[in-house]
Scaffold this motif. Structure first.
Motif, PDB file in Angstrom:
ATOM      1  N   PHE A 237      59.325  32.214  70.583  1.00  8.76           N
ATOM      2  CA  PHE A 237      58.170  33.097  70.957  1.00  8.76           C
ATOM      3  C   PHE A 237      58.651  34.329  71.787  1.00  8.76           C
ATOM      4  N   ASN A 238      59.488  34.155  72.683  1.00 14.29           N
ATOM      5  CA  ASN A 238      59.822  35.334  73.374  1.00 14.29           C
ATOM      6  C   ASN A 238      60.718  36.158  72.564  1.00 14.29           C
ATOM      7  N   LEU A 239      61.362  35.785  71.647  1.00 14.91           N
ATOM      8  CA  LEU A 239      62.430  36.824  70.686  1.00 14.91           C
ATOM      9  C   LEU A 239      61.341  37.348  69.498  1.00 14.91           C
ATOM     10  N   GLY A 240      60.061  37.114  69.390  1.00  7.01           N
ATOM     11  CA  GLY A 240      59.510  37.599  68.342  1.00  7.01           C
ATOM     12  C   GLY A 240      59.034  37.002  67.088  1.00  7.01           C
ATOM     13  N   ALA A 241      59.217  35.666  67.143  1.00  4.61           N
ATOM     14  CA  ALA A 241      58.694  34.810  66.089  1.00  4.61           C
ATOM     15  C   ALA A 241      57.217  35.010  65.870  1.00  4.61           C
ATOM     16  N   LYS A 242      56.824  34.824  64.551  1.00  4.72           N
ATOM     17  CA  LYS A 242      55.338  35.306  64.248  1.00  4.72           C
ATOM     18  C   LYS A 242      54.487  34.272  64.436  1.00  4.72           C
ATOM     19  N   VAL A 243      53.460  34.618  65.531  1.00  2.00           N
ATOM     20  CA  VAL A 243      52.216  33.794  66.017  1.00  2.00           C
ATOM     21  C   VAL A 243      51.167  34.570  65.635  1.00  2.00           C
ATOM     22  N   ASN A 244      50.122  34.205  64.776  1.00  2.00           N
ATOM     23  CA  ASN A 244      49.166  34.673  64.266  1.00  2.00           C
ATOM     24  C   ASN A 244      48.191  35.490  65.218  1.00  2.00           C
ATOM     25  N   ASP A 245      47.962  34.439  66.225  1.00  2.00           N
ATOM     26  CA  ASP A 245      47.090  34.914  67.267  1.00  2.00           C
ATOM     27  C   ASP A 245      47.736  36.075  68.055  1.00  2.00           C
ATOM     28  N   LEU A 246      48.921  36.056  68.348  1.00  2.00           N
ATOM     29  CA  LEU A 246      49.510  37.219  68.996  1.00  2.00           C
ATOM     30  C   LEU A 246      49.559  38.480  68.346  1.00  2.00           C
ATOM     31  N   VAL A 247      49.808  38.321  66.789  1.00  2.00           N
ATOM     32  CA  VAL A 247      49.594  39.524  65.940  1.00  2.00           C
ATOM     33  C   VAL A 247      48.290  40.037  66.051  1.00  2.00           C
ATOM     34  N   ARG A 248      47.136  39.360  66.267  1.00  2.70           N
ATOM     35  CA  ARG A 248      45.978  39.681  66.250  1.00  2.70           C
ATOM     36  C   ARG A 248      45.722  40.405  67.593  1.00  2.70           C
ATOM     37  N   GLN A 249      46.360  40.167  68.563  1.00  5.04           N
ATOM     38  CA  GLN A 249      46.176  40.683  69.762  1.00  5.04           C
ATOM     39  C   GLN A 249      47.129  42.031  70.102  1.00  5.04           C
ATOM     40  N   GLY A 250      47.894  42.428  68.833  1.00  3.75           N
ATOM     41  CA  GLY A 250      48.557  43.702  68.965  1.00  3.75           C
ATOM     42  C   GLY A 250      49.894  43.581  68.841  1.00  3.75           C
ATOM     43  N   ASP A 251      50.592  42.439  68.874  1.00  6.46           N
ATOM     44  CA  ASP A 251      51.883  42.410  68.656  1.00  6.46           C
ATOM     45  C   ASP A 251      52.207  42.458  67.067  1.00  6.46           C
ATOM     46  N   TRP A 252      52.082  43.725  66.400  1.00  7.94           N
ATOM     47  CA  TRP A 252      52.229  44.010  65.046  1.00  7.94           C
ATOM     48  C   TRP A 252      53.814  43.874  64.913  1.00  7.94           C
TER      49      TRP A 252
ATOM     50  N   GLY B 159      47.125  48.612  48.584  1.00 14.79           N
ATOM     51  CA  GLY B 159      46.047  47.808  48.350  1.00 14.79           C
ATOM     52  C   GLY B 159      46.157  46.400  49.030  1.00 14.79           C
ATOM     53  N   LEU B 160      47.392  45.501  48.526  1.00 15.46           N
ATOM     54  CA  LEU B 160      47.526  44.232  48.908  1.00 15.46           C
ATOM     55  C   LEU B 160      47.744  44.171  50.362  1.00 15.46           C
ATOM     56  N   GLY B 161      48.617  45.263  50.776  1.00 20.75           N
ATOM     57  CA  GLY B 161      49.100  45.048  52.211  1.00 20.75           C
ATOM     58  C   GLY B 161      47.811  45.246  53.085  1.00 20.75           C
ATOM     59  N   SER B 162      46.849  46.098  52.751  1.00 23.87           N
ATOM     60  CA  SER B 162      45.695  46.533  53.590  1.00 23.87           C
ATOM     61  C   SER B 162      44.793  45.321  53.590  1.00 23.87           C
ATOM     62  N   LEU B 163      44.746  44.608  52.340  1.00 23.20           N
ATOM     63  CA  LEU B 163      43.983  43.326  52.212  1.00 23.20           C
ATOM     64  C   LEU B 163      44.318  42.066  53.010  1.00 23.20           C
ATOM     65  N   MET B 164      45.583  41.982  53.079  1.00 21.41           N
ATOM     66  CA  MET B 164      46.322  41.031  53.937  1.00 21.41           C
ATOM     67  C   MET B 164      46.212  41.010  55.175  1.00 21.41           C
ATOM     68  N   TYR B 165      46.321  42.373  55.655  1.00 22.29           N
ATOM     69  CA  TYR B 165      46.294  42.730  57.198  1.00 22.29           C
ATOM     70  C   TYR B 165      44.513  42.456  57.475  1.00 22.29           C
ATOM     71  N   TRP B 166      43.704  42.765  56.727  1.00 23.96           N
ATOM     72  CA  TRP B 166      42.417  42.923  57.256  1.00 23.96           C
ATOM     73  C   TRP B 166      42.092  41.120  57.126  1.00 23.96           C
ATOM     74  N   ASN B 167      42.423  40.512  56.098  1.00 30.46           N
ATOM     75  CA  ASN B 167      42.200  39.232  56.218  1.00 30.46           C
ATOM     76  C   ASN B 167      42.841  38.338  57.382  1.00 30.46           C
ATOM     77  N   GLY B 168      43.832  38.916  57.732  1.00 27.47           N
ATOM     78  CA  GLY B 168      44.552  38.128  58.775  1.00 27.47           C
ATOM     79  C   GLY B 168      43.819  38.569  60.207  1.00 27.47           C
ATOM     80  N   MET B 169      43.285  39.644  60.283  1.00 24.47           N
ATOM     81  CA  MET B 169      42.689  40.183  61.631  1.00 24.47           C
ATOM     82  C   MET B 169      41.362  39.516  61.528  1.00 24.47           C
ATOM     83  N   TYR B 170      40.544  39.584  60.423  1.00 17.94           N
ATOM     84  CA  TYR B 170      39.084  39.486  60.584  1.00 17.94           C
ATOM     85  C   TYR B 170      38.749  38.377  59.662  1.00 17.94           C
ATOM     86  N   GLY B 171      39.485  37.948  58.845  1.00 14.79           N
ATOM     87  CA  GLY B 171      38.950  36.677  57.778  1.00 14.79           C
ATOM     88  C   GLY B 171      38.976  35.480  58.172  1.00 14.79           C
TER      89      GLY B 171
END
Length: 228
Positions: free
Chosen positions: A44-59, A216-228
């Motif tokens: 978690f501390n070293l940067g593993a992917k956690v979906n909720d944290l990505v949504r909070q701005g940890d891109w 196109g796919l990158g934008s779609l994936m990001y939008w779905n992850g953030m708001y889907g």
């Protein structure tokens, strides 16, 4: 004359692959020193992917997981594959193109996992990037159908991808979406960036189409992850 030989030696050396391997091992050692590579808090501390944290701005958690691994077997298997596949692909695409394929594939895999993966899990590993390298070989096989070496290698990696994805279906701890996204990302970016002239040329329209699909796919994936 000596400068030409030095330049040729550099071009023939897969130093980007070695650099990626060294970085991966150093990060793994950092995990161990920090409390263990299977310690969730360390990951978690070293940067593993956690979906909720990505949504909070940890891109940046869409990038850092590429260098994190969970357990010795995880890094051992991925390390061998990075070396085996990377040295071959780097010689074909060149250093900068290879590096771009590696990172775009890794990010594409993590982005796909972000869009469709389980919110309650922590994801890490170079597998997303590795599947992208497999995809890049498949792209070469689709374009250079008259090259027996490329065809043989593309078939080998095609079988490897199928076997791995089948195993993924029966192993819930594996990030299936990350592997699929990495593979598609690697295949598309290989079309988009072309190959050195000494290898051949990917048709221009295929390059443009690949770039459009990637964006196109990158934008779609990001939008779905953030708001889907």
């Amino acid at each position: 004359m000596n400068s030409k030989r030095t330049l040729q030696r550099i071009n023939n050396t897969s130093f980007v692959t070695w650099l990626l391997l060294v970085m991966t091992v150093l990060v793994f050692l950092l995990e161990i020193i920090s409390g263990g590579s299977q310690n969730q808090q360390v990951l978690f501390n070293l940067g593993a992917k956690v979906n909720d944290l990505v949504r909070q701005g940890d891109w940046w958690r869409l990038i850092t997981p590429i260098f994190l691994h969970i357990g010795f077997m995880h890094i051992a298997v991925n390390g061998v594959m990075i070396y085996y596949v990377g040295t071959q692909l780097e010689r074909i695409f060149g250093h900068l193109r290879f590096l771009l394929i590696y990172f775009v594939s890794g990010i594409a895999g993590n982005l796909t996992s972000f869009a469709f993966g389980n919110d309650g899990t922590i994801s890490a590993g170079a597998s997303t990037a590795l599947f992208g390298l497999f995809g890049a070989f498949i792209a070469l096989g689709l374009v250079f159908k008259q090259n027996p070496f490329i065809q043989a290698v593309a078939r080998q990696f095609g079988v490897l991808v199928i076997i791995n994805l089948v195993f993924d279906l029966f192993m819930p701890s594996i990030d299936l979406w990350g592997h699929i996204g990495g593979f598609v990302g690697g295949l598309l970016i290989a079309f988009a960036i072309n190959v050195p002239k000494s290898i051949g040329k990917i048709p221009y329209w295929q390059q443009v189409l690949a770039i459009i699909i990637v964006v196109g796919l990158g934008s779609l994936m990001y939008w779905n992850g953030m708001y889907g």
